[in-house]
Design a protein around this motif. Structure first.
Motif, short mmCIF file in Angstrom:
data_model
loop_
_atom_site.label_atom_id
_atom_site.label_comp_id
_atom_site.label_asym_id
_atom_site.label_seq_id
_atom_site.Cartn_x
_atom_site.Cartn_y
_atom_site.Cartn_z
N VAL B 116 0.87 -1.17 0.00
CA VAL B 116 0.00 0.00 0.00
C VAL B 116 0.92 1.23 0.00
N PRO B 117 0.42 2.39 -0.44
CA PRO B 117 1.30 3.56 -0.54
C PRO B 117 1.91 3.93 0.81
N PRO B 118 3.08 4.56 0.82
CA PRO B 118 3.72 4.99 2.07
C PRO B 118 2.77 5.84 2.91
N GLY B 119 2.76 5.60 4.22
CA GLY B 119 1.87 6.37 5.09
C GLY B 119 0.48 5.73 5.23
N TYR B 120 0.26 4.65 4.49
CA TYR B 120 -1.02 3.96 4.58
C TYR B 120 -0.81 2.55 5.16
N CYS B 121 -1.85 1.97 5.73
CA CYS B 121 -1.79 0.57 6.14
C CYS B 121 -3.18 -0.03 6.03
N THR B 122 -3.24 -1.36 6.05
CA THR B 122 -4.54 -2.03 5.96
C THR B 122 -4.78 -2.87 7.21
N LEU B 123 -6.04 -3.11 7.52
CA LEU B 123 -6.43 -4.08 8.55
C LEU B 123 -7.34 -5.10 7.88
#
Lengths: 274, 274
Positions: B116-123
């Motif tokens: 995912v793009p830098p500064g983003y995250c997923t759950l």
């Protein structure tokens, strides 16, 4: 045999069939228990001859009192075909020993009573990586094909209630990918990339061994492009990590977990944690 | 989509693609950390916004100080693409939290920065069994086909150094076989038969996700005959076992292991153990 084998195929073989082929099928009546086996037999209520075979394979490092746990908690109830069969199965194996063999840690050193005549048991090959290599070379000699070979065994999974097939020996593929820190789609270093390739193949093959016909001993996997390697499972086993190291790791985890619990309690105390 | 789907197919989907579809992609800049998140951030040197997202998902029950372990023991060296990339990946995740979410225990509650793009995250989805069910119903509505659906995530494997894909949600197949005590080829009650079916399928699919193209999010498995069931992963998760039960189990194992160690020492003392 060798009829439709192609270069790059992965041959997955259950250790059970190899145990029989390699003379690792034991008649319990021919086993003479040592003093230690008889001592442990008294305290763990397991057949001294079974314990003797286990002790010959390696060093027991832990015990799981399966029957006691079951009696207290009825843990197996949900997963059994019937109450009577469950009682019979548990009575025959009241304890499971965690045994450090030469290359792996296996429950009861891999000793297994299933699908062999009563009074007999099998043990997995002594050096499964070496056996995989011999099979690979034999296939190459007979068919001219270069294949990978994985030898599997069924093991309990610590993180779930149940078991799955794992790779206990392999040759010709990379057992574990070594891509920790590799750039992801956005060029960021990946936390991960240590994929248990051989185990994944083993567990899928285990499904085919078990589901299509209870006595399928070999699965051939085609078209799966895995990098080649000369490593075996023993090269990537936990046992490469020595005991002192494991203690350090457990100690560090315990320490940080205590720190976490303390901080959570503090936050709760001040009402800052729902 | 739906082009060649047949009755009985098993659709395996990575949670990553579902996270994005279900709005579980988070911009860290939009996360406001709570007092507790900031407290833990100070003591565990992790981004307070990351900890905040983890705390919203569930209760942390343990911490693995990955960076400290690495610094002391150089454990990841063998498995990394390069020293520099390893350092970068570990610096971004110095600690891993073991988090008990509503239905599962996941490291960092399944929070993931990769691809995912830098500064983003997923759950991962909140209730993966429910999401699997919705997808199954949608496929049935669109194509008329009855399929099974498994949702996977990549998790560390406790018993080996590495990771593999596990099932975090499923519908339409039996996630775990319930054949403990079933008669074997010789009619003896089998000690086993609790096969982690959904996990085995997930780990094989994980190999295809990862190996053929790093961005394959769906695998369709055909011709695998697994009994149908309405159970999900949460029905067979360890979390069905309550905390008191887990303590009893650990205590019993510890007790028996101490007994074993004592007996082994005794036998050694009397020179009866090679």
């Amino acid at each position: 045999y060798g009829l439709d084998i192609e270069d790059g195929d992965i041959i997955v073989i259950t250790s059970k069939i190899l145990s029989v082929a390699l003379g690792r099928l034991y008649d319990l009546n021919s086993v003479k228990p040592s003093f230690l086996a008889r001592l442990l037999s008294r305290f763990f209520k397991e057949d001294a001859r079974v314990i003797e075979l286990i002790l010959r394979e390696g060093e027991p490092i832990g015990v799981i009192p399966v029957l006691k746990i079951e009696r207290l908690l009825h843990l197996f109830e949900r997963y059994s075909v019937s109450n009577e069969q469950r009682r019979k199965a548990l009575a025959r194996a009241p304890y499971l020993f965690l045994v450090k063999t030469k290359y792996l840690i296996l429950t009861d050193a891999g000793l297994d009573f299933s699908n062999v005549p009563p009074g007999y048991c099998t043990l997995p090959p002594k050096d499964p990586d070496e056996v995989a290599k011999e099979i690979m070379l034999e296939i190459q000699r007979r068919t001219g094909r270069k294949v990978a070979v994985i030898i599997t065994d069924t093991e309990f999974e610590i993180s779930r209630f149940g078991s799955r097939d794992i790779a206990i020996g392999c040759v010709g593929i990379t057992p574990v990918s070594k891509k920790f820190g590799a750039p992801d789609l956005y060029k960021k270093p990946k936390f991960g990339g240590v994929d248990l390739i051989a185990d994944a193949i083993a567990s899928m093959a285990g499904l085919l061994f078990g589901q299509t016909a209870e006595s399928t001993p070999v699965v051939i996997i085609k078209g799966l492009n895995i990098p080649r390697s000369h490593e075996g499972i023993k090269d990537v086993s936990y046992l490469r990590i020595n005991r002192a190291m494991i203690r350090v790791i457990l100690f560090l985890i315990l320490l940080e977990t205590l720190k976490l619990k303390l901080l959570l309690s503090l936050a709760r105390l001040f009402g800052k944690y729902k």
